[in-house]
Design a protein around this motif. Structure first.
Motif, PDB file in Angstrom:
ATOM      1  N   SER A 116      26.002 -30.940 -32.279  1.00 47.05           N
ATOM      2  CA  SER A 116      25.416 -32.258 -32.523  1.00 47.05           C
ATOM      3  C   SER A 116      26.472 -33.304 -32.850  1.00 47.05           C
ATOM      4  O   SER A 116      26.281 -34.495 -32.602  1.00 47.05           O
ATOM      5  N   GLU A 117      27.601 -32.874 -33.385  1.00 47.55           N
ATOM      6  CA  GLU A 117      28.665 -33.811 -33.759  1.00 47.55           C
ATOM      7  C   GLU A 117      29.565 -34.154 -32.578  1.00 47.55           C
ATOM      8  O   GLU A 117      29.953 -35.308 -32.387  1.00 47.55           O
ATOM      9  N   ILE A 118      29.888 -33.166 -31.747  1.00 52.59           N
ATOM     10  CA  ILE A 118      30.884 -33.365 -30.700  1.00 52.59           C
ATOM     11  C   ILE A 118      30.287 -33.866 -29.388  1.00 52.59           C
ATOM     12  O   ILE A 118      30.932 -34.618 -28.659  1.00 52.59           O
ATOM     13  N   PHE A 119      29.057 -33.486 -29.071  1.00 52.69           N
ATOM     14  CA  PHE A 119      28.453 -33.907 -27.805  1.00 52.69           C
ATOM     15  C   PHE A 119      28.489 -35.430 -27.631  1.00 52.69           C
ATOM     16  O   PHE A 119      28.971 -35.927 -26.609  1.00 52.69           O
ATOM     17  N   PRO A 120      27.986 -36.220 -28.611  1.00 53.63           N
ATOM     18  CA  PRO A 120      28.040 -37.675 -28.433  1.00 53.63           C
ATOM     19  C   PRO A 120      29.456 -38.235 -28.390  1.00 53.63           C
ATOM     20  O   PRO A 120      29.712 -39.269 -27.774  1.00 53.63           O
ATOM     21  N   LEU A 121      30.399 -37.529 -29.026  1.00 56.19           N
ATOM     22  CA  LEU A 121      31.797 -37.966 -29.013  1.00 56.19           C
ATOM     23  C   LEU A 121      32.367 -37.860 -27.603  1.00 56.19           C
ATOM     24  O   LEU A 121      33.034 -38.780 -27.116  1.00 56.19           O
ATOM     25  N   ILE A 122      32.092 -36.756 -26.930  1.00 53.61           N
ATOM     26  CA  ILE A 122      32.557 -36.577 -25.552  1.00 53.61           C
ATOM     27  C   ILE A 122      31.864 -37.580 -24.635  1.00 53.61           C
ATOM     28  O   ILE A 122      32.484 -38.192 -23.766  1.00 53.61           O
TER      29      ILE A 122
END
Length: 347
Positions: free
Chosen positions: A105-111
């Protein structure tokens, strides 16, 4: 009296300057250091589009698997940018990221915000799958469960993914990755650059070589070292051959007899060394992070280069941030999308 006045003014000026510098340092600290657990901020990458000669058929998709960890996310972003930038058909490249469950949940939107047009999927890797199988190595980073995810990617990836390029997060590609994808495996499970001049015996302990039954594992093979951070893998053949179980069997031996020191690399060597398809060395200019204990600076090996790999203790983003970079780290810097990187480089 005039002397006292000028002295007083000078002291006041120095005091004011001290406050300004302290405030500036505090502001700089807030900008360049993020609180633990907060995702870093990256600039949006350009949109990379296919050339006129690129096909959009599913069979032309290049599948790349990479581990995804908060400590290495900066390296991952730089690696992805380098791959896309040098690809003739960047829209044909599909990324498969392996991460521990709680990071999704933290990294998906970052990518997604950094690469809005990227083709990618994320897969959760359960650390409990290997916790009882990992033996302590010479460097703590090598003991992380995600370091072993490559052994399980055939189980994690969907059945329609039959072939992949596995890449570590501390790499930069400076050539068209389609050239590596096009390697003909000739019935082998994996392909990688081999280094037959390396002292292969050093990757295993005396306990291994003095045990005739264990050492016989390499009978009939001419084992050579290869770095598992860059591999072309026939995932379908891996599944059929039950190679995950074979690697795990050696991990179980390690727990009992301590036959190697280097994390997930040696058990893969035990299964595959001497039975892989060799690839040109240009596809893994490895060791740029120095040795596993001190990470001292190393230069480039002679010859052409298609992929740079900071294997070893030293990572380019950490050395650049600490203002103690190695010369090779400046080859990595242009691909760094971290928002603080431009300021760091200019200073």
């Amino acid at each position: 009296m005039a002397y006292r006045s000028s002295t007083s003014s000078l002291l006041s000026l120095l005091g004011l300057l001290s406050i300004i510098l302290t405030s500036a340092a505090a502001i700089r600290l807030q900008i360049t250091q993020r609180p633990t657990g907060v995702a870093p901020s990256f600039r949006e990458a350009p949109a990379f589009r296919n050339g006129a000669k690129c096909s959009s058929h599913a069979n032309d998709t290049i599948h790349i698997v990479m581990p995804l960890d908060t400590n290495y996310i900066r390296g991952t972003m730089a690696a992805v940018l380098s791959i896309l930038q040098h690809s003739t058909c960047p829209e044909n490249v599909s990324f498969h990221f392996l991460s521990v469950h709680h990071l999704d949940s933290e990294i998906f939107p970052l990518i997604k915000s950094t690469f809005p047009f990227l083709r990618f999927k994320m897969y959760g890797f359960d650390p409990n799958r290997v916790r009882g199988k990992i033996s302590k190595s010479i460097r703590q980073a090598l003991d992380q469960p995600l370091n072993y995810a490559r052994i399980y990617m055939a189980d994690i990836l969907p059945a329609d993914v039959k072939r992949v390029i596995y890449l570590d997060s501390d790499i930069i590609v400076v050539d068209d990755v389609a050239k590596l994808w096009g390697v003909v495996l000739k019935g082998r499970v994996l392909a990688a650059p081999e280094y037959c001049h390396a002292n292969f015996t050093s990757y295993f302990t005396e306990a291994f070589w003095s045990d005739g039954e264990l050492a016989a594992a390499f009978e009939g093979r001419r084992p050579c070292y290869f770095n598992t951070g860059v591999m072309v893998v026939d995932v379908e053949r891996w599944r059929r051959g039950g190679y995950t179980r074979r690697v795990e069997e050696w991990m179980a031996v390690q727990k009992q007899k301590r036959i190697y020191q280097l994390g997930s690399l040696p058990p893969i060597l035990l299964v595959f060394a001497g039975n892989i398809k060799g690839v040109d060395h240009r596809w893994n200019q490895h060791g740029l992070g120095g040795d596993n204990l001190e990470g001292r600076c190393r230069g480039l090996h002679p010859g052409p280069i298609s992929l740079l790999h900071w294997s070893g203790k030293g990572k380019p983003w950490l050395r650049l941030d600490s203002r103690r970079p190695c010369t090779v780290d400046y080859l990595w810097a242009p691909y760094d999308l971290h928002r603080s990187s431009r300021v760091a480089l200019e200073e």
